[in-house]
Design a protein around this motif. Structure first.
Motif, PDB file in Angstrom:
ATOM      1  N   ILE A  50      44.194  40.378  57.688  1.00 60.13           N
ATOM      2  CA  ILE A  50      44.928  39.103  57.813  1.00 60.13           C
ATOM      3  C   ILE A  50      45.372  38.841  59.249  1.00 60.13           C
ATOM      4  CG2 ILE A  50      45.641  38.785  55.408  1.00 60.13           C
ATOM      5  CD1 ILE A  50      48.322  40.093  56.100  1.00 60.13           C
ATOM      6  N   ASP A  51      45.636  39.912  60.012  1.00 63.98           N
ATOM      7  CA  ASP A  51      45.936  39.735  61.439  1.00 63.98           C
ATOM      8  C   ASP A  51      44.766  39.055  62.141  1.00 63.98           C
ATOM      9  OD1 ASP A  51      48.459  40.847  61.319  1.00 63.98           O
ATOM     10  OD2 ASP A  51      47.828  42.840  61.988  1.00 63.98           O
ATOM     11  N   GLN A  52      43.557  39.527  61.832  1.00 66.71           N
ATOM     12  CA  GLN A  52      42.350  38.965  62.438  1.00 66.71           C
ATOM     13  C   GLN A  52      42.137  37.522  61.999  1.00 66.71           C
ATOM     14  OE1 GLN A  52      40.341  40.600  64.819  1.00 66.71           O
ATOM     15  NE2 GLN A  52      39.658  38.483  65.035  1.00 66.71           N
ATOM     16  N   VAL A  53      42.330  37.255  60.699  1.00 68.72           N
ATOM     17  CA  VAL A  53      42.173  35.894  60.176  1.00 68.72           C
ATOM     18  C   VAL A  53      43.152  34.942  60.871  1.00 68.72           C
ATOM     19  CG1 VAL A  53      42.557  34.426  58.139  1.00 68.72           C
ATOM     20  CG2 VAL A  53      41.244  36.549  57.921  1.00 68.72           C
ATOM     21  N   ALA A  54      44.413  35.370  60.980  1.00 69.16           N
ATOM     22  CA  ALA A  54      45.431  34.527  61.625  1.00 69.16           C
ATOM     23  C   ALA A  54      45.069  34.254  63.087  1.00 69.16           C
ATOM     24  CB  ALA A  54      46.803  35.191  61.527  1.00 69.16           C
ATOM     25  N   ARG A  55      44.586  35.293  63.778  1.00 68.26           N
ATOM     26  CA  ARG A  55      44.175  35.120  65.185  1.00 68.26           C
ATOM     27  C   ARG A  55      43.022  34.126  65.294  1.00 68.26           C
ATOM     28  NH1 ARG A  55      45.240  40.621  65.911  1.00 68.26           N
ATOM     29  NH2 ARG A  55      43.091  41.182  65.380  1.00 68.26           N
ATOM     30  N   ASP A  56      42.018  34.319  64.437  1.00 67.22           N
ATOM     31  CA  ASP A  56      40.829  33.465  64.476  1.00 67.22           C
ATOM     32  C   ASP A  56      41.185  32.001  64.225  1.00 67.22           C
ATOM     33  OD1 ASP A  56      39.318  35.695  64.938  1.00 67.22           O
ATOM     34  OD2 ASP A  56      38.473  35.828  62.904  1.00 67.22           O
ATOM     35  N   ILE A  57      42.023  31.768  63.211  1.00 70.34           N
ATOM     36  CA  ILE A  57      42.387  30.385  62.869  1.00 70.34           C
ATOM     37  C   ILE A  57      43.192  29.737  63.992  1.00 70.34           C
ATOM     38  CG2 ILE A  57      43.803  28.972  61.312  1.00 70.34           C
ATOM     39  CD1 ILE A  57      42.875  30.779  59.009  1.00 70.34           C
ATOM     40  N   HIS A  58      44.102  30.507  64.581  1.00 70.96           N
ATOM     41  CA  HIS A  58      44.898  29.971  65.701  1.00 70.96           C
ATOM     42  C   HIS A  58      43.992  29.603  66.875  1.00 70.96           C
ATOM     43  CE1 HIS A  58      48.073  29.311  68.576  1.00 70.96           C
ATOM     44  NE2 HIS A  58      47.560  30.246  69.356  1.00 70.96           N
ATOM     45  N   GLU A  59      43.058  30.507  67.200  1.00 70.88           N
ATOM     46  CA  GLU A  59      42.160  30.262  68.337  1.00 70.88           C
ATOM     47  C   GLU A  59      41.223  29.089  68.067  1.00 70.88           C
ATOM     48  OE1 GLU A  59      40.221  33.973  69.157  1.00 70.88           O
ATOM     49  OE2 GLU A  59      42.116  34.960  69.692  1.00 70.88           O
ATOM     50  N   GLN A  60      40.738  28.993  66.834  1.00 70.62           N
ATOM     51  CA  GLN A  60      39.744  27.978  66.495  1.00 70.62           C
ATOM     52  C   GLN A  60      40.347  26.584  66.343  1.00 70.62           C
ATOM     53  OE1 GLN A  60      37.264  29.406  63.313  1.00 70.62           O
ATOM     54  NE2 GLN A  60      35.843  27.710  63.461  1.00 70.62           N
ATOM     55  N   TYR A  61      41.543  26.511  65.739  1.00 68.82           N
ATOM     56  CA  TYR A  61      42.084  25.196  65.400  1.00 68.82           C
ATOM     57  C   TYR A  61      43.398  24.861  66.112  1.00 68.82           C
ATOM     58  CZ  TYR A  61      38.619  25.803  61.756  1.00 68.82           C
ATOM     59  OH  TYR A  61      37.440  26.028  61.094  1.00 68.82           O
TER      60      TYR A  61
END
Length: 261
Positions: A50-61
């Protein structure tokens, strides 16, 4: 919400909590809501994912994100997780109850433990998260969008993959959705369920790719194919959005027509 722009699915300023948001459909739906401007809380058991998912979503959107570790079968963890989100964001506008499991075995061979585990995660877990979010965040705010991920197997039986506990749990989620919609409508909260058909996820890939299942799909699904990434997004965004403010208590199949036969 001020919705003077042309995007009727605009979720700017909303906070969305998605359970089971470590892989698969949960991540896809979280990204769909983020694309519409919602801040995202990724909630699941495995912190590193979930840390990775949160990072990815923040960076992407570019939206605010938060990763919260939680086992939805643990009432105290659920309560603490909701408190943590409220501490960070001050509110929870949207809840997608997506966490779940699936036991596949002939009914006569299903153990008590398998049946109990299925109900505990898919049905009771869904209720625990909805209860905590409604009580602590949505009822006080007089607003909420709860979306429970059930299954087309919550609406019908099947002959290809014996999974009676899953059918029972997801059928429970469908009617729990109706019950909560009736109770919480007066608080400005809508409660709906989505009933996905066969979608590729890390849990289903092997089964769906087998030759016998592909043959079955051609005869059982009017569209003669499985759902692909992105095809649940519109349902989630619609039910979370201002456009669905008068829609509550429904079970929306996204199944290529499976339940129409």
């Amino acid at each position: 919400m001020n919705n003077n722009n042309n995007n009727i699915f605009d979720l700017t300023g909303r906070v969305a909590l998605v359970t089971g948001c470590s892989t698969g459909l949960g991540v896809q739906m979280a990204k769909a809501l983020a694309r519409q401007g919602a801040s995202i809380v990724a909630l699941a058991r495995r912190q590193e994912l979930i840390d990775q998912v949160a990072r990815d979503i923040h960076e992407q959107y570019g939206v605010d994100t938060l990763a919260v570790r939680c086992d939805i079968t643990d009432t105290k963890m659920v309560e603490d997780a909701v408190d943590k989100v409220l501490e960070h964001f001050g509110k929870i506008d949207i809840l997608i109850n997506n966490a779940g499991t699936g036991a596949v075995a002939p009914a006569e061979d299903i153990t008590d433990e398998q049946f109990s585990n299925e109900l505990n995660i898919d049905l009771f877990g869904t209720f625990k998260v909805a209860r905590a979010v409604a009580k602590k965040a949505m009822i006080p705010a007089g607003f909420g969008r709860i979306i429970n991920i059930a299954s087309m197997y919550g609406l019908v039986g099947n002959k290809i993959a014996p999974s009676s506990p899953y059918h029972a749990a997801k059928g429970g989620v469908v009617n729990l959705t109706r019950a909560l919609a009736c109770e919480w409508g007066k608080h400005g909260i809508t409660v709906n369920s989505i009933c996905p058909g066969y979608f590729y996820t890390p849990l289903t890939q092997e089964t769906l790719d087998s030759d016998f299942f592909k043959e079955y799909a051609k005869s059982a699904i009017p569209m003669e194919r499985y759902g692909v990434e992105g095809e649940l997004d519109a349902a989630a965004c619609f039910l979370a959005s201002p456009a669905a403010s008068y829609v509550t208590g429904i079970a929306l199949p996204v199944d290529g027509g499976y339940t129409s036969m």
